[in-house]
Design a protein around this motif. Structure first.
Motif, PDB file in Angstrom:
ATOM      1  N   ASP B  65       0.796  -1.228   0.000  1.00  0.00           N
ATOM      2  CA  ASP B  65       0.000   0.000   0.000  1.00  0.00           C
ATOM      3  C   ASP B  65       0.832   1.283   0.000  1.00  0.00           C
ATOM      4  N   HIS B  66       1.853   1.362   0.853  1.00  0.00           N
ATOM      5  CA  HIS B  66       2.555   2.636   1.035  1.00  0.00           C
ATOM      6  C   HIS B  66       3.359   3.082  -0.193  1.00  0.00           C
ATOM      7  N   ALA B  67       4.124   2.166  -0.757  1.00  0.00           N
ATOM      8  CA  ALA B  67       5.090   2.545  -1.798  1.00  0.00           C
ATOM      9  C   ALA B  67       4.532   2.371  -3.202  1.00  0.00           C
ATOM     10  N   GLY B 109      -4.846  -3.402  -1.181  1.00  0.00           N
ATOM     11  CA  GLY B 109      -5.316  -2.103  -0.692  1.00  0.00           C
ATOM     12  C   GLY B 109      -4.592  -1.713   0.576  1.00  0.00           C
ATOM     13  N   ILE B 110      -5.030  -0.628   1.181  1.00  0.00           N
ATOM     14  CA  ILE B 110      -4.403  -0.118   2.408  1.00  0.00           C
ATOM     15  C   ILE B 110      -4.674  -1.093   3.561  1.00  0.00           C
ATOM     16  N   VAL B 111      -3.639  -1.371   4.338  1.00  0.00           N
ATOM     17  CA  VAL B 111      -3.740  -2.329   5.453  1.00  0.00           C
ATOM     18  C   VAL B 111      -5.034  -2.172   6.260  1.00  0.00           C
ATOM     19  N   HIS B 112      -5.373  -0.928   6.596  1.00  0.00           N
ATOM     20  CA  HIS B 112      -6.519  -0.712   7.497  1.00  0.00           C
ATOM     21  C   HIS B 112      -7.859  -0.717   6.767  1.00  0.00           C
ATOM     22  N   VAL B 113      -7.792  -0.792   5.461  1.00  0.00           N
ATOM     23  CA  VAL B 113      -9.027  -0.922   4.691  1.00  0.00           C
ATOM     24  C   VAL B 113      -9.259  -2.404   4.394  1.00  0.00           C
ATOM     25  N   GLY B 130       2.414  -2.819  11.680  1.00  0.00           N
ATOM     26  CA  GLY B 130       3.508  -1.867  11.782  1.00  0.00           C
ATOM     27  C   GLY B 130       3.105  -0.549  11.172  1.00  0.00           C
ATOM     28  N   ASP B 131       2.112   0.060  11.771  1.00  0.00           N
ATOM     29  CA  ASP B 131       1.575   1.313  11.261  1.00  0.00           C
ATOM     30  C   ASP B 131       0.744   1.926  12.379  1.00  0.00           C
ATOM     31  N   SER B 132       0.938   3.227  12.602  1.00  0.00           N
ATOM     32  CA  SER B 132       0.331   3.835  13.789  1.00  0.00           C
ATOM     33  C   SER B 132      -1.185   3.953  13.710  1.00  0.00           C
ATOM     34  N   HIS B 133      -1.757   3.825  12.512  1.00  0.00           N
ATOM     35  CA  HIS B 133      -3.215   3.970  12.405  1.00  0.00           C
ATOM     36  C   HIS B 133      -3.970   2.667  12.589  1.00  0.00           C
ATOM     37  N   THR B 134      -3.307   1.710  13.211  1.00  0.00           N
ATOM     38  CA  THR B 134      -3.920   0.398  13.432  1.00  0.00           C
ATOM     39  C   THR B 134      -5.145   0.485  14.343  1.00  0.00           C
ATOM     40  N   GLY B 348      -8.756  10.255  -0.106  1.00  0.00           N
ATOM     41  CA  GLY B 348      -8.160   8.932   0.020  1.00  0.00           C
ATOM     42  C   GLY B 348      -7.638   8.713   1.430  1.00  0.00           C
ATOM     43  N   SER B 349      -6.761   7.728   1.614  1.00  0.00           N
ATOM     44  CA  SER B 349      -6.120   7.337   2.874  1.00  0.00           C
ATOM     45  C   SER B 349      -6.990   6.408   3.698  1.00  0.00           C
ATOM     46  N   CYS B 350      -6.366   5.759   4.685  1.00  0.00           N
ATOM     47  CA  CYS B 350      -7.099   4.804   5.516  1.00  0.00           C
ATOM     48  C   CYS B 350      -8.150   5.493   6.371  1.00  0.00           C
ATOM     49  N   THR B 351      -8.152   6.820   6.424  1.00  0.00           N
ATOM     50  CA  THR B 351      -9.185   7.530   7.167  1.00  0.00           C
ATOM     51  C   THR B 351     -10.467   7.640   6.348  1.00  0.00           C
ATOM     52  N   GLY B 409      -4.110   2.741  -2.854  1.00  0.00           N
ATOM     53  CA  GLY B 409      -2.859   2.811  -2.102  1.00  0.00           C
ATOM     54  C   GLY B 409      -2.884   3.991  -1.145  1.00  0.00           C
ATOM     55  N   CYS B 410      -1.770   4.210  -0.448  1.00  0.00           N
ATOM     56  CA  CYS B 410      -1.703   5.300   0.532  1.00  0.00           C
ATOM     57  C   CYS B 410      -1.521   6.658  -0.148  1.00  0.00           C
ATOM     58  N   SER B 411      -0.752   6.656  -1.232  1.00  0.00           N
ATOM     59  CA  SER B 411      -0.630   7.839  -2.094  1.00  0.00           C
ATOM     60  C   SER B 411      -0.275   9.110  -1.334  1.00  0.00           C
ATOM     61  N   LEU B 412      -1.055  10.144  -1.541  1.00  0.00           N
ATOM     62  CA  LEU B 412      -0.759  11.472  -1.001  1.00  0.00           C
ATOM     63  C   LEU B 412      -0.954  11.584   0.508  1.00  0.00           C
ATOM     64  N   CYS B 413      -1.320  10.497   1.155  1.00  0.00           N
ATOM     65  CA  CYS B 413      -1.372  10.556   2.616  1.00  0.00           C
ATOM     66  C   CYS B 413       0.045  10.637   3.164  1.00  0.00           C
ATOM     67  N   VAL B 414       0.961   9.929   2.530  1.00  0.00           N
ATOM     68  CA  VAL B 414       2.319   9.818   3.070  1.00  0.00           C
ATOM     69  C   VAL B 414       3.377  10.206   2.036  1.00  0.00           C
ATOM     70  N   ALA B 415       2.977  10.375   0.784  1.00  0.00           N
ATOM     71  CA  ALA B 415       3.880  10.855  -0.266  1.00  0.00           C
ATOM     72  C   ALA B 415       5.159  10.042  -0.385  1.00  0.00           C
ATOM     73  N   SER B 431      -6.863  12.889   4.555  1.00  0.00           N
ATOM     74  CA  SER B 431      -6.002  11.997   5.319  1.00  0.00           C
ATOM     75  C   SER B 431      -5.984  12.410   6.792  1.00  0.00           C
ATOM     76  N   ASN B 432      -5.045  11.884   7.553  1.00  0.00           N
ATOM     77  CA  ASN B 432      -5.085  12.051   9.004  1.00  0.00           C
ATOM     78  C   ASN B 432      -3.962  12.896   9.579  1.00  0.00           C
ATOM     79  N   ARG B 433      -2.955  13.214   8.770  1.00  0.00           N
ATOM     80  CA  ARG B 433      -1.799  13.945   9.311  1.00  0.00           C
ATOM     81  C   ARG B 433      -1.461  15.142   8.450  1.00  0.00           C
ATOM     82  N   GLY B 437       5.937  18.466   5.963  1.00  0.00           N
ATOM     83  CA  GLY B 437       6.536  17.574   4.972  1.00  0.00           C
ATOM     84  C   GLY B 437       5.774  16.296   4.713  1.00  0.00           C
ATOM     85  N   ARG B 438       4.622  16.121   5.341  1.00  0.00           N
ATOM     86  CA  ARG B 438       3.910  14.847   5.224  1.00  0.00           C
ATOM     87  C   ARG B 438       3.501  14.555   3.774  1.00  0.00           C
ATOM     88  N   GLN B 439       3.080  15.598   3.039  1.00  0.00           N
ATOM     89  CA  GLN B 439       2.671  15.369   1.650  1.00  0.00           C
ATOM     90  C   GLN B 439       3.756  15.819   0.671  1.00  0.00           C
TER      91      GLN B 439
HETATM   92  S1  SF4 Z   1      -2.005   6.759   7.473  1.00  0.00           S
HETATM   93 FE1  SF4 Z   1      -1.641   7.024   5.308  1.00  0.00          FE
HETATM   94  S2  SF4 Z   1       0.278   5.970   5.011  1.00  0.00           S
HETATM   95 FE2  SF4 Z   1      -0.500   5.220   6.945  1.00  0.00          FE
HETATM   96  S3  SF4 Z   1      -1.693   3.399   6.381  1.00  0.00           S
HETATM   97 FE3  SF4 Z   1      -3.079   5.144   6.378  1.00  0.00          FE
HETATM   98  S4  SF4 Z   1      -3.142   5.763   4.258  1.00  0.00           S
HETATM   99 FE4  SF4 Z   1      -1.317   4.522   4.503  1.00  0.00          FE
END
Ligand code: SF4
Lengths: 205, 469
Positions: B65-67, B109-113, B130-134, B348-351, B409-415, B431-433, B437-439
């Motif tokens: 998802d991330h890369a 897809g994104i881990v949390h989706v 291994g992701d803080s939005h778990t 987008g993003s897991c949010t 994918g995660c795309s512009l959430c984490v760039a 997104s959530n953050r 520099g996040r984007q």
């Molecule tokens: S916060 Fe962003 S980078 Fe992390 S899992 Fe969710 S969409 Fe992906």
């Protein structure tokens, strides 16, 4: 893991709150798949101009007085945000062994202990005092064995770390090996009981 | 004597204790783990270095998802680093017998989706990633939290983690969300109330009428942002909505096991007399759309607000932080949020990348055009959602309005892939953050709901979605 008993070092002051792991280790370097050699990306945007090479003179770790500091003194919620352990690997590779702050992001805090880094929580007042001392170039003595920070004038600040984390860091224990050796049977027993109680969790096995 | 009253968190914790290590620390059994390409390579390398194997391959699930790029999915990944990172996950998963949704998988897809979508996430479980939005998975009454790479390795090898017990916080949301207001607005208001570090050391349970009325997608949005308040764990008690969502999904229990599981899940909600260490209340009915103005998720205001005056800050460090945020964001004090013009719009993003989010945004943009100076992107949270949205014609609505319609994918959430803002560019983002520099280096992010981003994309500046047709 490299044990941590005590260190004496100058301390770099980063007197800001909420330094997140994106600041400590920008996301675009997360494509690297090894944990070594990451120090050059630590605080990348803060350390370098847009060309990625020229050092920014105002960033403390770039200043001659704080180069090679093994201690960082920062504000509250240090290491908040992303769970990326790269932030800790990068600090460790930079030679940082200890971060002192009034609070930490929970995941960063626990990641430190897996990599021989000691996060020390102090009160905001103590941190303000340590920031002043660090800025003046004073050396600090961080002693995990006695759980105290000693200042040049003989002052002592006590801190506390969980018993098992302290032991592991003092001895440089590998956590996974410790769990396997000391708890292997308990884990197997838990799985047996859970399989009976909640068999749907094992339906595919 | 009756058993002591327990919270949902207490029940899940107690059910997973393998051993008490003293000092408030327990060795906790971890039922499930989700892996992605960024945080797992060093964990697999560590496992191999110690000659260990994965203890329960079936308890793991891997997805990219991330890369991963969000276009040209049929071509090889252009960036060699991303390509090899993705290949590494695919190889590791295959070598260890772990179910993998690789770059060409229809379930990617994104881990949390993906976890919830496939029914891999279930009530009563402990689940890590291994992701803080778990915390997102907590929406199911799952004890779910983000971990570092060393902990990923520990779970692969032992299926356990040493953890300190959290304290209990309850966030009660009363009332009913108004028109144009979503779970995202409640999540952002909660982060603003608790503060960026205020939830540290707590497990937060979201409860109350506004939560019970929410869909699973909305509950996931809410739990997702818990980490932005400093807490690793955000949960909602499982109920009929939860069970209805899960039934029939690929990993959900089947037949008699389903009934057994549901019977257990019904015992999980917090006991009525359970004690919480901290209780907060928010009137969901009184919420306006929320927008962040600074470079921290808790620097949030109603859309009708203005950027603050640093002189009104409560303390000297807070003043510093406000000044820094204003400077980074390129804003001056006392600016009306609705006067802020944007360059990018990201949905987008897991949010906020689930079907319901895309529907809500599509409703706003239907028949309109994205402002000329705005680049607008929709990135579905999973390949499954992408197909579902296309079946409903949502892609067409977005495209006709001038949005790009991308792969999951995660795309512009984490760039981390090639989706990135240029320095100084400003986005409205679901997104959530909004960290510095996040984007992308120097990028400026304003967080808001999908409806609000859709409206901003059309208007070309931040706007109150309640005021458009
Ligand atoms: S916060 Fe962003 S980078 Fe992390 S899992 Fe969710 S969409 Fe992906």
């Amino acid at each position: 893991m490299e044990p941590f008993v005590s260190i004496a070092s100058i301390a770099a002051p980063l007197p800001e709150r909420d330094i997140d792991t994106d600041i400590i280790f920008p996301a675009r370097y997360l494509l690297l798949t090894s944990k070594t050699g990451l120090g050059r990306y630590a605080f990348f945007e803060r350390r370098y101009e847009a060309d990625g090479k020229t050092e920014k003179a105002d960033f403390p770790l770039n200043q001659p007085a704080f180069r090679g500091a093994q201690i960082i003194v920062s504000g509250s919620n240090f290491g908040c945000g992303s769970s990326r352990e790269h932030a800790v690997w990068a600090l460790a590779d930079l030679g940082v062994r200890c971060v002192i702050a009034d609070s930490f992001g929970d995941i960063f805090y626990s990641n430190c202990f897996k990599n021989g880094l000691l996060p020390v929580m102090v009160t905001p007042g103590q941190r303000a005092d340590l920031t002043t001392r660090a800025s003046a170039g004073e050396s600090l003595d961080v002693d995990l064995e006695h759980q105290e920070i000693r200042t040049a004038d003989g002052g002592v600040i006590a801190f506390r770390v969980d018993g098992w984390r302290r032991e592991a860091l003092l001895n440089g224990w590998d956590e996974i090996a410790t769990i396997s050796q000391t708890r292997g049977q308990s884990i197997a027993a838990f799985e047996d009981a859970q399989r009976r109680r909640s068999s749907w969790l094992y339906a595919d096995e | 004597m009756s058993a002591p009253a327990k919270t949902l968190y207490d029940k899940l914790w107690d059910d997973h204790v393998v051993a008490d290590e003293g000092d408030g620390v327990c060795l906790l059994y971890i039922d499930r783990q989700i892996l992605h390409e960024v945080s797992s390579p060093v964990a697999f390398a560590g496992l191999e270095a110690r000659g260990a194997s994965v203890r329960r391959p079936k308890a793991q699930l891997a997805t990219v998802d991330h890369a991963i790029p969000t276009k040209d999915r049929d071509k090889p990944v252009a960036d060699p680093l991303a390509r090899s990172q993705i290949a590494l996950l695919e190889n590791n998963a295959t070598a260890h017998g772990i179910t993998l949704y690789g770059s060409r998988s229809p379930r990617q897809g994104i881990v949390h989706v993906v976890g919830p979508e496939q029914g891999f996430t279930q009530p009563g479980m402990t689940l890590v990633c291994g992701d803080s939005h778990t915390a997102t998975h907590g929406a199911f009454g799952t004890l779910a939290f983000g971990v570092g790479t060393s902990e990923i390795e520990c779970v692969l090898a032992t299926q356990t983690l040493r953890q300190s017990r959290s304290r209990n916080m309850a966030l009660r949301a009363t009332g009913t969300l108004g028109r144009g207001i979503s779970a995202k607005d409640l999540a952002m208001a909660a982060v603003g109330r608790i503060g960026a570090g205020g939830g540290s050391g707590y497990a937060i349970e979201y409860m109350g009428a506004a939560i019970s009325a929410m869909s699973m997608a909305a509950r996931m949005t809410l739990c997702n942002m818990t980490i932005e308040a400093g807490s690793r764990i955000g949960m909602v008690a499982p109920d009929e909505t939860t069970f209805a969502f899960l039934e029939g999904r690929p990993f959900a229990p089947k037949g008699p096991l389903w009934d057994e599981a549901v019977a257990y899940w019904r015992t999980l909600p917090s006991d009525t007399r359970a004690r919480f260490d901290r209780v907060l209340e928010i009137d969901a009915g009184a919420l306006a759309p929320q927008v962040t103005w600074g470079a921290r998720p808790d620097l949030v205001l109603p859309v009708t607000g203005r950027t603050p005056h640093p002189d009104n800050a409560a303390s000297a460090p807070e003043r510093e932080s406000l000044l820094k945020s204003l400077a980074y964001m390129g804003l001056t004090p006392d600016t009306a949020l609705q006067d802020i013009s944007i360059d990018y719009a990201f949905i987008g993003s897991c949010t906020n990348s689930r079907l319901e989010d895309l529907r809500a945004a599509a409703e706003i943009v239907a028949g309109k055009r994205v402002a000329k100076h705005v680049t607008a992107l929709v990135v579905p949270g999973s390949s499954t959602i992408k197909r579902q949205a296309e079946a409903e014609g949502l892609d067409l609505i977005f495209r006709q309005a001038g949005f790009e319609w991308r792969d999951a994918g995660c795309s512009l959430c984490v760039a981390m892939n090639n989706d990135r803002l240029a320095p100084g560019q400003r986005s409205a983002s679901t997104s959530n953050r909004n960290f510095e520099g996040r984007q992308g280096p120097g990028a400026r992010t304003h967080l808001m709901s999908p409806m609000m981003v859709a409206a901003a994309a059309i208007a070309g500046h931040i706007v109150d979605v309640r005021e458009i047709g």
